[in-house]
Scaffold this motif. Structure first.
Motif, short mmCIF file in Angstrom:
data_model
loop_
_atom_site.label_atom_id
_atom_site.label_comp_id
_atom_site.label_asym_id
_atom_site.label_seq_id
_atom_site.Cartn_x
_atom_site.Cartn_y
_atom_site.Cartn_z
N ASP A 58 0.61 -1.27 -0.01
CA ASP A 58 0.13 -0.04 0.07
C ASP A 58 0.79 1.23 0.15
OD1 ASP A 58 -2.12 1.58 0.17
OD2 ASP A 58 -2.33 1.48 2.23
N THR A 59 0.97 1.78 -1.09
CA THR A 59 1.82 3.01 -1.23
C THR A 59 1.14 4.44 -1.00
OG1 THR A 59 1.44 2.94 -3.80
CG2 THR A 59 3.43 2.05 -2.75
N SER A 60 -0.17 4.17 -0.67
CA SER A 60 -0.83 5.47 -0.35
C SER A 60 -0.70 6.05 0.84
CB SER A 60 -2.53 5.00 -0.56
OG SER A 60 -2.93 4.27 0.32
N GLN A 61 -0.21 5.15 1.91
CA GLN A 61 0.17 5.54 3.13
C GLN A 61 1.45 6.19 3.11
OE1 GLN A 61 -2.31 5.83 5.65
NE2 GLN A 61 -3.64 4.53 4.17
N PRO A 62 1.56 7.42 4.27
CA PRO A 62 3.07 7.79 4.37
C PRO A 62 4.00 6.82 5.05
CG PRO A 62 1.46 8.88 5.87
CD PRO A 62 0.70 8.16 4.86
N THR A 63 5.21 7.00 4.61
CA THR A 63 6.31 6.15 5.07
C THR A 63 6.34 6.79 6.61
OG1 THR A 63 7.89 7.71 4.54
CG2 THR A 63 7.34 5.68 3.22
N ILE A 64 6.63 5.50 7.44
CA ILE A 64 6.98 5.87 9.08
C ILE A 64 8.31 6.33 9.08
CG2 ILE A 64 6.66 4.99 11.40
CD1 ILE A 64 4.40 3.05 10.08
#
Length: 163
Positions: A58-64
């Motif tokens: 899922d690339t829609s979420q920002p990276t942590i």
């Protein structure tokens, strides 16, 4: 040149036999042709092997972002507390070594060395006697008969034939 003659005769005989067989035997009709008017059958292969499920990122979420940890500037040494139990007295290192040797069974203890017994001497070694020096052998070519050189006939053809 018997080998060349053999290949010539045997090859000629096989070629003649092939031509005679082609003339006498009837031609077989070609049943398997490359260009066929019918469509080839559809072959479907089903496998019993189950592959693992597809992994979806899922690339829609920002990276942590990783959490940064603050470093301590002065490490504080923890105080060492020695608690002496009343059952175990504190002893010097020499006393502890003596106590450890005292608890060993008799078979593992080292036997004391008697001062009155002489130490066991190793057996005396025997030295080999030197052999007299022999004169060196002459080289092998010095005592062989000289070889006679003879002119050879020229070789024409294969396998050492002279004609």
């Amino acid at each position: 040149m018997p080998v060349l003659r053999y290949f010539l005769f045997v090859g000629g005989a096989l070629l003649a036999l092939l031509l005679v067989a082609n003339a006498l035997l009837p031609e077989v009709p070609a049943t398997d042709s490359v260009a066929s008017t019918a469509d080839p059958p559809v072959i479907r292969i089903n496998s019993d092997r189950k592959w693992p499920e597809r992994v979806v990122f899922d690339t829609s979420q920002p990276t942590i972002a990783p959490v940064t940890v603050a470093k301590a500037s002065d490490p504080v040494a923890a105080p060492t507390v020695v608690v002496a139990s009343p059952a175990v007295p504190v002893a010097s290192p020499k006393a502890r070594v003596r106590e450890a040797f005292a608890q060993l069974p008799l078979s593992e203890q080292m036997l004391p060395v008697d001062a009155g017994k002489p130490a066991v001497k190793p057996p005396k070694r025997k030295l080999a006697k030197a052999r007299p020096v022999q004169p060196p052998m002459p080289p092998a070519w010095a005592w062989q008969q000289p070889t006679m050189r003879v002119a050879q006939q020229p070789h024409f053809g294969l396998f050492g034939n002279t004609w």
